[in-house]
Write a protein that holds these residues in place. Structure first.
Motif, short mmCIF file in Angstrom:
data_model
loop_
_atom_site.label_atom_id
_atom_site.label_comp_id
_atom_site.label_asym_id
_atom_site.label_seq_id
_atom_site.Cartn_x
_atom_site.Cartn_y
_atom_site.Cartn_z
N GLY A 162 0.79 -1.23 0.00
CA GLY A 162 0.00 0.00 0.00
C GLY A 162 0.82 1.27 0.00
O GLY A 162 0.26 2.37 0.10
N VAL A 163 2.16 1.15 -0.10
CA VAL A 163 3.01 2.34 -0.13
C VAL A 163 2.84 3.02 -1.49
O VAL A 163 3.02 2.38 -2.53
N PRO A 164 2.46 4.31 -1.52
CA PRO A 164 2.20 4.97 -2.81
C PRO A 164 3.48 5.22 -3.60
O PRO A 164 4.58 5.26 -3.04
N LEU A 165 3.31 5.40 -4.90
CA LEU A 165 4.40 5.79 -5.78
C LEU A 165 4.46 7.31 -5.85
O LEU A 165 3.49 8.00 -5.54
N SER A 166 5.60 7.84 -6.27
CA SER A 166 5.74 9.29 -6.40
C SER A 166 6.73 9.59 -7.51
O SER A 166 7.40 8.69 -8.03
N GLY A 167 6.82 10.86 -7.88
CA GLY A 167 7.74 11.28 -8.93
C GLY A 167 7.01 11.51 -10.24
O GLY A 167 6.13 10.73 -10.61
N VAL A 168 7.35 12.58 -10.92
CA VAL A 168 6.73 12.90 -12.20
C VAL A 168 7.49 12.17 -13.30
O VAL A 168 8.59 12.57 -13.70
N VAL A 169 6.92 11.07 -13.77
CA VAL A 169 7.49 10.29 -14.86
C VAL A 169 6.38 10.04 -15.89
O VAL A 169 5.20 10.16 -15.58
N GLY A 170 6.78 9.68 -17.10
CA GLY A 170 5.80 9.42 -18.13
C GLY A 170 5.94 10.41 -19.28
O GLY A 170 6.88 11.20 -19.34
N THR A 171 4.99 10.36 -20.20
CA THR A 171 5.02 11.15 -21.43
C THR A 171 3.74 11.99 -21.50
O THR A 171 2.66 11.46 -21.23
#
Length: 263
Positions: A162-171
């Motif tokens: 349940g630990v969320p993801l973070s960071g601006v990644v993607g297109t």
């Protein structure tokens, strides 16, 4: 280049290039079989902690998920002072971006033939605790038998407990609104991206667009999903309903990959 790599493989021409490295064609020194060799330059990511983390994770996460028939297979990993080298399954056909550019919009049946193996691959990754985080047509390859292969796990991340993801990644066109907003997020960002791909296949244009990355991000944040009759007149109500469930701004209501497969 790594000496053991050169003992095991004959490296030939460049076949692709990305932010942090180059992809070459290579052949096994023993069998002559053709592979793709991804060379990732450590020097290009040494000042970015997030990119360095992804570099360290890419080969490990690929090994975790590449036993699925619609995920690119990893065979060997080598490393030296300058680079990490990943030997991958070679896909000799076009990628989905090239196919969309050549002849979109797709008939609904053809879009369905792409979405089923793609969502199966994404659901498999999610079951293994891996979020791809950069689902886009360029990263969806086809081999010489026309089998779909999800590739490029350079932005992938492991999630658990349940630990969320973070960071601006993607297109820009494909990134989910919660990522653009800078909030924590979960693996459903991959479902959003796949929904954008489905929309583009059916419409021949993205659902959220603009003249610059900033404009695109603002459109993504608004998430105003429309189905113009001039474009979607022949698209089934079921397909449009699925798009609403995949491109739902409310993450709690957005379908999971497993739910998409069950539709």
């Amino acid at each position: 280049m790594n000496k053991q790599l050169h003992t095991d493989y004959t490296v030939s021409e460049e076949i692709g290039r990305g932010r942090f490295g180059v992809v070459f064609r290579c052949h096994s020194a023993v069998t002559g079989e053709c592979f793709a060799l991804k060379s990732i330059d450590k020097r290009l990511i040494q000042h970015d902690a997030d990119d360095g983390h992804c570099l360290r994770n890419e080969a490990k996460l690929l090994r975790l998920v590449s036993d699925h028939p619609n995920v690119i297979r990893v065979f060997d990993v080598y490393e030296d002072d300058d680079c990490v080298y990943i030997v991958l399954e070679y896909c000799g056909s076009s990628d989905l971006y090239q196919r969309i550019t050549a002849r979109s919009p797709f008939p609904e049946k053809e879009a369905h033939r792409v979405m089923v193996p793609l969502m199966d691959a994404i659901a498999h990754c999610h079951r293994r605790g891996v979020s791809h985080r950069d689902i886009k047509p360029d990263n969806i390859l086809f081999n010489n038998l026309n089998h779909l292969k999800l590739a490029d796990f350079g932005s992938a991340e492991y999630f658990h407990g349940g630990v969320p993801l973070s960071g601006v990644v993607g297109t820009p066109y494909y990134v989910a609104p919660e990522v653009v907003a800078g909030r924590d997020y979960n693996e459903k960002v991959d479902v959003w991206s796949a929904g954008v791909i489905l929309y583009i296949m059916l419409a021949g244009a993205p659902p959220f667009y603009g003249d610059s990355a900033k404009d695109i991000f603002e459109a993504v944040l608004r998430a105003n999903l429309r189905f113009p009759k001039s474009i979607f007149g022949l698209v089934s109500p079921e397909a449009k309903d699925l798009l609403r469930k995949m491109l739902c701004k409310d993450v709690h209501r957005r379908f999971s990959a497993e739910q998409v497969l069950s539709e």
